[in-house]
Design a protein around this motif. Structure first.
Motif, PDB file in Angstrom:
ATOM      1  N   LYS A  46      -3.776  -6.286   3.430  1.00  0.00           N
ATOM      2  CA  LYS A  46      -2.531  -5.720   3.946  1.00  0.00           C
ATOM      3  C   LYS A  46      -2.609  -4.282   3.758  1.00  0.00           C
ATOM      4  CE  LYS A  46       0.196  -7.967   0.901  1.00  0.00           C
ATOM      5  NZ  LYS A  46      -0.931  -8.312   0.203  1.00  0.00           N
ATOM      6  N   THR A  47      -2.768  -3.475   2.937  1.00  0.00           N
ATOM      7  CA  THR A  47      -2.833  -2.378   2.481  1.00  0.00           C
ATOM      8  C   THR A  47      -3.861  -1.581   3.626  1.00  0.00           C
ATOM      9  OG1 THR A  47      -2.462  -2.474   0.319  1.00  0.00           O
ATOM     10  CG2 THR A  47      -3.283  -0.391   1.131  1.00  0.00           C
ATOM     11  N   SER A  55       0.850 -12.170   8.946  1.00  0.00           N
ATOM     12  CA  SER A  55       0.064 -12.477   7.799  1.00  0.00           C
ATOM     13  C   SER A  55      -1.321 -12.100   7.961  1.00  0.00           C
ATOM     14  CB  SER A  55       0.281 -14.085   7.538  1.00  0.00           C
ATOM     15  OG  SER A  55      -0.216 -14.784   8.403  1.00  0.00           O
ATOM     16  N   ASP A  82       4.329  -0.236   1.565  1.00  0.00           N
ATOM     17  CA  ASP A  82       3.322  -1.245   0.954  1.00  0.00           C
ATOM     18  C   ASP A  82       4.096  -2.003  -0.350  1.00  0.00           C
ATOM     19  OD1 ASP A  82       1.052  -2.962   0.624  1.00  0.00           O
ATOM     20  OD2 ASP A  82      -0.039  -0.999  -0.724  1.00  0.00           O
ATOM     21  N   GLU A  83       3.992  -3.339  -0.518  1.00  0.00           N
ATOM     22  CA  GLU A  83       4.516  -4.099  -1.517  1.00  0.00           C
ATOM     23  C   GLU A  83       6.168  -3.676  -1.517  1.00  0.00           C
ATOM     24  OE1 GLU A  83       3.251  -6.510  -2.576  1.00  0.00           O
ATOM     25  OE2 GLU A  83       1.295  -6.287  -2.087  1.00  0.00           O
ATOM     26  N   LEU A 142      -5.499  -9.788  10.809  1.00  0.00           N
ATOM     27  CA  LEU A 142      -4.091  -9.817  10.854  1.00  0.00           C
ATOM     28  C   LEU A 142      -3.600 -10.867  11.874  1.00  0.00           C
ATOM     29  CD1 LEU A 142      -1.434  -8.614   9.938  1.00  0.00           C
ATOM     30  CD2 LEU A 142      -1.738  -7.047  11.965  1.00  0.00           C
ATOM     31  N   VAL A 189       4.503  -8.133   6.852  1.00  0.00           N
ATOM     32  CA  VAL A 189       3.188  -8.651   6.619  1.00  0.00           C
ATOM     33  C   VAL A 189       3.009  -9.265   5.363  1.00  0.00           C
ATOM     34  CG1 VAL A 189       0.574  -8.224   6.659  1.00  0.00           C
ATOM     35  CG2 VAL A 189       2.044  -6.876   7.996  1.00  0.00           C
ATOM     36  N   THR A 190       2.731 -10.439   5.375  1.00  0.00           N
ATOM     37  CA  THR A 190       2.550 -11.257   4.177  1.00  0.00           C
ATOM     38  C   THR A 190       1.207 -11.929   3.792  1.00  0.00           C
ATOM     39  OG1 THR A 190       3.594 -13.366   5.120  1.00  0.00           O
ATOM     40  CG2 THR A 190       5.112 -11.868   3.808  1.00  0.00           C
ATOM     41  N   THR A 203       4.701  -4.510   3.861  1.00  0.00           N
ATOM     42  CA  THR A 203       4.078  -5.522   3.278  1.00  0.00           C
ATOM     43  C   THR A 203       4.895  -6.174   2.152  1.00  0.00           C
ATOM     44  OG1 THR A 203       2.491  -4.440   1.877  1.00  0.00           O
ATOM     45  CG2 THR A 203       1.531  -4.834   4.036  1.00  0.00           C
ATOM     46  N   THR A 204       4.859  -7.413   1.789  1.00  0.00           N
ATOM     47  CA  THR A 204       5.693  -7.968   0.686  1.00  0.00           C
ATOM     48  C   THR A 204       4.853  -9.239   0.328  1.00  0.00           C
ATOM     49  OG1 THR A 204       7.619  -8.679   0.008  1.00  0.00           O
ATOM     50  CG2 THR A 204       7.156  -9.071   2.267  1.00  0.00           C
ATOM     51  N   THR A 255      -4.447  -2.738   6.301  1.00  0.00           N
ATOM     52  CA  THR A 255      -3.840  -2.757   7.778  1.00  0.00           C
ATOM     53  C   THR A 255      -2.835  -1.380   7.882  1.00  0.00           C
ATOM     54  OG1 THR A 255      -4.020  -5.097   7.776  1.00  0.00           O
ATOM     55  CG2 THR A 255      -2.304  -4.098   9.272  1.00  0.00           C
TER      56      THR A 255
END
Length: 786
Positions: A340-341, A466, A414-415, A480, A332-333, A446-447, A343
């Motif tokens: 994102k978090t 995304s 995450d990240e 999303l 996920v971007t 996620t990134t 999600t």
């Protein structure tokens, strides 16, 4: 399940919400201790209990857990020989009664709407009614031992009340005395240390013998037990001591009885805890508008409009995601604060809830997996005390995950790779993802790195996703989008905020041609997605409309079929009744004709034949014009002398003559005109010469077949009746009738007199008379015609 993961995903907050719906302290403890299960059968059983409790609460409301309490300490103390006090015994009895109410409530519900699991649990409750009755027979609702607990206690208490009455009476006599009142501070009787006393002024202490039990704070008042009642108070104290001993005996007896049922009651407490826990889960499902997910153990997740349970309904954005079928990893971007978090936490928390036997806030048809573990590296866990940077903290957690995860685990990152050099961070992130992916874990990561977009695009089983961003409003939509990688919106945002176009163009020139192609590709995909989304919504609206129309059509069709079936059934019933009636009437007519033939031989009166034919015609059921007649296989020519079947009467006869599109058929001694379509040829005369029917009495008539032999004038006045009688006599005379019947009823006799006067002068009437017995008596006039 790792406590750190539960804390990261805020699982304890779900447990707290569940506790608010428990009805007993036992249920609250179970809710607080709730944990996810890793066995599919255990999870399914928990969800079944929730589903049945959800249905039971919707149909009949919550089970009546009133009075149920945690009585385990009391039960353990009774088993080791301790004595329970009245309040504790009352709590045990109320718990037993509450257990019985819960059992009855669930089993009655099960009879109407099956809840097999709850009924199985409730059916195991033991209902220790003897213990319950024994306690309630001795202890009242205020937890006091009642007089009726034993005959000895009742007798002691009667003596105590009598002794108290005598003491009060003696003291009140003293304080009413004028000589004593001046020595008292107040003219009252009071109690000190369970002994009756009076308040005496300090200076009059010597005037009273007895015992001083207390004095006021100022010392001006002494509370003295007069010598005259000391012995009475002593007796009262002895009685109270006897009362205490008797109460202890009763309590010891009840405690011993409780110990006998202790094992059953401990089992009941476990069952009641399970039931209360299930109903709490059902009520939480109502509050969250949650649904029952389908569970599997093959790593498949499909959320339909899944919602984070800790975000308000007016703010949460539903999530649609599928993982574990064709794709085992989602990258996920999207921008910061884009969702994102949330999600990641939604996927993880809903999985934990389902594994705990809870409904999940998602639409029907959602599916979740029973993982052996869920791992999450979410948020900035930098520790100053441990001298760890953000990158080091994340990496330490990821290493722990890599060392403990299995192929049946769910990993949420995450990240990934953040907090270090972008080139090295993205390379490390790809290597970590590849390792987890090869193991077969389910991954959602996620990134910000664009390199991970290309990795997800080129790697089988990994899909891009995304978080949608609205460039027009410069704000995220928190939706999303699976299958579409996130694009950089920096240039668009900068342009919207007013940055010089020259600077923006120069910045675009600094971006590599390959990156620009990727961005353009993503932009094109997003445009296509928006168009497809609009078309999907249109198609969805059309589908819903068609489904609604089809549902209405099906409802109308079912209604029409039911109405048609009811009408057909009514028609069949009417036809059966008509046929039965016709058969009965026809049989009666034939029986009457045979009787007449036997009685009168061949000289059957014509009016009797006409009356019989009329009754037979009235008995025949009406036939529909739409083919009620039996269609012939081929046209038949009916001739005089043929033996035929008359279908409407079910009788055979011989055709005497053909007349006006019909035929005159003789059936026994009866002749009647029948339509040709109602006849079926049976035999020709040549084939039946030896079987000619015996000739019966017949009568040649030249009159109209439809002329009746009677006229009913009941209810008419004299003037109307005269007109009808005149026309009736003319028709009867022309038809050759010899005798007719005029029915006028008995009444006041006015109509009979008027008709008789008219008949006396009429030219066609030879004579007239009142009817005989069997003809109607004085209610009928019989006229003989010339």
């Amino acid at each position: 399940m790792d406590a750190k993961i539960l804390h990261t995903l805020e699982y304890a907050k779900i447990a707290y919400l569940l506790m608010q719906h428990a009805a007993t302290s036992l249920g609250k403890e179970a809710a607080e201790a709730i944990r996810p299960h890793v066995g599919l059968d255990e999870v399914k059983r928990g969800l079944q209990a929730t589903d049945e409790a959800y249905k039971a609460d919707r149909l009949k409301g919550n089970a009546p857990f009133r009075g149920v309490a945690d009585i385990k300490p009391q039960l353990h103390r009774s088993r080791i020989g301790g004595m329970l006090n009245p309040a504790e015994l009352l709590q045990i009895a109320e718990t037993s009664r509450g257990s019985r109410r819960v059992k009855r409530h669930i089993l009655q519900l099960h009879e109407d709407d099956p809840v097999p699991l709850l009924a199985s649990i409730a059916g195991q409750l033991t209902e220790p009614k003897p213990l319950e009755d024994a306690i309630f027979a001795c202890i009242d609702e205020q937890a006091a031992v009642m007089d009726g607990a034993s005959p000895e206690l009742a007798a002691v208490r009667r003596e105590i009340r009598g002794g108290e009455g005598r003491i009060r009476e003696r003291l009140e006599q003293m304080i009413r005395s004028s000589s004593v009142q001046k020595m008292l501070q107040d003219a009252i009787v009071t109690i000190r240390g369970d002994r009756y006393v009076i308040p005496v002024k300090q200076e009059y202490r010597s005037h009273f013998g007895g015992i001083v039990h207390d004095q006021s704070g100022s010392g001006a008042t002494l509370f003295i037990e007069p010598e005259a009642i000391v012995a009475m108070n002593n007796k009262l104290r002895e009685l109270r001591a006897a009362e205490t001993r008797e109460i202890e005996k009763i309590l010891q007896k009840l405690t011993a009885l409780t110990a006998e049922y202790a094992d059953d009651l401990l089992t009941d407490l476990e069952l009641l805890t399970e039931l209360d826990f299930a109903f709490a889960k059902g009520r939480l499902a109502h509050q969250m508008r949650a649904s029952l997910p389908r569970m599997n153990d093959r790593g498949f997740i499909k959320l339909r409009r899944g919602r984070h349970p800790l975000i308000a309904d007016d703010k949460v954005v539903p999530l649609d995601v599928e993982l574990g079928n064709q794709n085992t990893a989602i990258i996920v971007t999207g921008p910061n604060t884009g969702g994102k978090t949330v999600t990641l936490k939604t996927i993880g928390l809903l999985s934990l809830m389902a594994m705990s036997g809870l409904f999940v806030p998602a639409d029907d048809g959602s599916q979740l997996c029973v993982f052996d573990a869920i791992y999450a590296d979410i948020g900035d866990e930098q520790s100053i005390e441990q001298n760890l940077s953000t990158f080091s903290s994340h990496l330490t957690n990821i290493i722990r995950i890599l060392n403990t995860m299995t192929a049946k685990s769910l990993v949420l990152l995450d990240e990934l790779g953040a907090g270090t050099d972008p080139a090295e961070g993205s390379a490390l992130a790809i290597a970590i993802l590849e390792h987890i992916h090869r193991l077969g874990c389910r991954i959602v990561a996620t990134t910000h790195y664009s390199e991970l977009k290309a990795y997800a695009y080129n790697r089988k089983g990994v899909v891009n996703a995304s978080m949608e961003f609205d460039v027009q409003t410069l704000s995220p939509t928190y939706r999303l989008l699976v299958g579409v990688p996130g694009r950089s919106n920096a240039f668009a945002i900068a342009e919207r905020l007013g940055l010089s176009r020259t600077i923006i163009d120069h910045a675009r020139g600094e971006v590599s041609e390959e990156d620009m192609r990727v961005e353009n590709m993503i932009a094109s995909l997003e445009e296509d997605r928006i168009g497809a989304e609009a078309e999907r919504q249109t198609a969805e609206a059309l589908r819903r409309e068609l489904e609604a129309q089809r549902a209405r059509f099906e409802a109308e069709r079912r209604k029409f079929d039911e109405q048609k079936e009811r009408m057909l059934e009514k028609a069949r019933e009417d036809a059966r009744e008509a046929v039965a009636k016709a058969r009965r009437e026809a049989e009666q007519v034939i029986a009457d004709l045979r009787r007449l033939a036997m009685e009168e031989g061949a000289s059957v009166k014509e009016h009797k034949l006409i009356e019989a034919r009329r009754r037979l015609d009235e008995a025949a059921p009406e036939r529909k014009a739409s083919g009620a007649k039996k269609p012939a296989a081929k046209p038949q020519r009916i001739e005089a002398g043929d033996e035929v079947m008359v279908h409407s009467l079910g009788q055979r006869g011989h055709v005497v003559e053909l007349s006006g599109g019909g035929a005159v058929v003789q059936m026994g001694i009866l002749k009647m005109k029948v339509e040709l379509g109602d006849l079926e040829l049976v035999k020709r005369p040549e084939a039946a010469k030896q079987q000619q029917p015996k000739q019966a009495a017949s009568l040649k008539r030249t009159r109209d077949e439809n002329v009746r032999m009677e006229l009913d004038l009941r209810g008419a006045n004299v003037e109307e009746a005269i007109v009808e009688v005149d026309r009736f006599l003319d028709e009867s005379f022309l038809s050759g009738l010899g005798q007719v019947y005029i029915i006028h009823g008995k009444g006041t006799g006015v109509l009979r007199t008027g008709i008789s006067e008219f008949l006396r002068r009429h030219k066609h009437v030879k004579s007239y008379r009142l009817g005989n017995y069997g003809e109607g008596g004085t209610g009928v006039t019989v006229a003989e015609l010339k």
